[in-house]
Design a protein around this motif. Structure first.
Motif, PDB file in Angstrom:
ATOM      1  N   TYR A 141      -4.537   1.286  -6.264  1.00 18.08           N
ATOM      2  CA  TYR A 141      -4.633   1.723  -4.875  1.00 18.08           C
ATOM      3  C   TYR A 141      -6.014   1.414  -4.315  1.00 18.08           C
ATOM      4  O   TYR A 141      -6.149   0.878  -3.205  1.00 18.08           O
TER       5      TYR A 141
ATOM      6  N   LYS B 152      -6.828  -1.164  -1.350  1.00 19.44           N
ATOM      7  CA  LYS B 152      -7.536  -0.667  -0.163  1.00 19.44           C
ATOM      8  C   LYS B 152      -8.781  -1.515   0.107  1.00 19.44           C
ATOM      9  O   LYS B 152      -9.063  -1.873   1.251  1.00 19.44           O
TER      10      LYS B 152
ATOM     11  N   ARG C  42       1.149   4.046  -2.889  1.00 15.75           N
ATOM     12  CA  ARG C  42       0.985   5.482  -2.605  1.00 15.75           C
ATOM     13  C   ARG C  42       2.168   6.279  -3.144  1.00 15.75           C
ATOM     14  O   ARG C  42       2.008   7.341  -3.723  1.00 15.75           O
TER      15      ARG C  42
ATOM     16  N   ASP D 146       2.053   9.157  -5.900  1.00 14.87           N
ATOM     17  CA  ASP D 146       2.619  10.495  -5.658  1.00 14.87           C
ATOM     18  C   ASP D 146       3.641  10.850  -6.727  1.00 14.87           C
ATOM     19  O   ASP D 146       3.678  11.978  -7.225  1.00 14.87           O
TER      20      ASP D 146
ATOM     21  N   LEU E 170       0.834  -1.199   0.000  1.00 15.22           N
ATOM     22  CA  LEU E 170       0.000   0.000   0.000  1.00 15.22           C
ATOM     23  C   LEU E 170       0.875   1.258   0.000  1.00 15.22           C
ATOM     24  O   LEU E 170       0.624   2.201  -0.744  1.00 15.22           O
ATOM     25  N   GLN E 171       1.940   1.254   0.806  1.00 12.80           N
ATOM     26  CA  GLN E 171       2.853   2.392   0.827  1.00 12.80           C
ATOM     27  C   GLN E 171       3.557   2.543  -0.517  1.00 12.80           C
ATOM     28  O   GLN E 171       3.746   3.648  -1.018  1.00 12.80           O
TER      29      GLN E 171
ATOM     30  N   GLN F 184      -4.107   4.764  -9.343  1.00 11.66           N
ATOM     31  CA  GLN F 184      -5.249   5.048  -8.470  1.00 11.66           C
ATOM     32  C   GLN F 184      -6.160   3.823  -8.372  1.00 11.66           C
ATOM     33  O   GLN F 184      -6.650   3.490  -7.297  1.00 11.66           O
TER      34      GLN F 184
END
Length: 161
Positions: free
Chosen positions: A144, A148, A12, A16, A8-9, A141
């Motif tokens: 992600y 999630k 992210r 970014d 997950l990190q 996205q």
């Protein structure tokens, strides 16, 4: 659980990074669009200058033709003839200068046109690159959101135990 958090990190960070690259590409795109606008304005200015020089050239050619016709009539005195010849010489010099200016303006116009085409190609390439980054960003996205959702399901399953 740790792997999921790490993944997950990672997602992210990828998202970014993709956003940063997309913003950078958009900034470059705006810069090139501004340069292209300036070059288009320069082209317009040079085209106006060419039209003014064409008008000056036509006037000078008209004056030259008039003076040559007056010279051919030749009913004037030697002093008047010398004055007319001097005027003809000056007009011919003006004509040569106007021709030179016209050639220089045409050369500059050609150079600006080539540069404008180059910048248009760069803008097109950057827009394509931006579109690719936006697509990658949307994919990141989506990954992600999927991660999630899976994490939420895992947490719900673990809470159920």
């Amino acid at each position: 659980m740790e792997k999921i958090k790490e993944r997950l990190q990672s997602l992210r960070a990828e998202a970014d990074n993709a956003v940063a690259r997309a913003e950078e590409a958009e900034a470059k795109n705006k810069k090139y669009e501004q340069i292209l606008l300036e070059k288009e304005q320069e082209i317009t200015s040079l085209q106006h200058k060419i039209s003014v020089l064409d008008g000056d050239l036509e006037k000078a050619e008209g004056k030259l033709a008039d003076l040559k016709a007056a010279q051919e009539d030749g009913e004037q005195s030697k002093t008047a003839n010398e004055g007319l010849q001097r005027k003809i010489q000056l007009l011919e010099e003006e004509l040569d200068a106007a021709d030179k200016n016209l050639k220089e303006a045409m050369d500059k116009l050609r150079q600006v046109d080539v540069k404008a085409e180059h910048f248009e190609r760069q803008v097109t390439r950057l827009e394509q690159e931006r579109d690719q980054w936006e697509k990658k960003y949307e994919e990141a996205q989506e990954k992600y959101r999927e991660s999630k959702r899976e994490l939420d399901e895992l947490v719900a399953t673990m809470e159920g135990l």
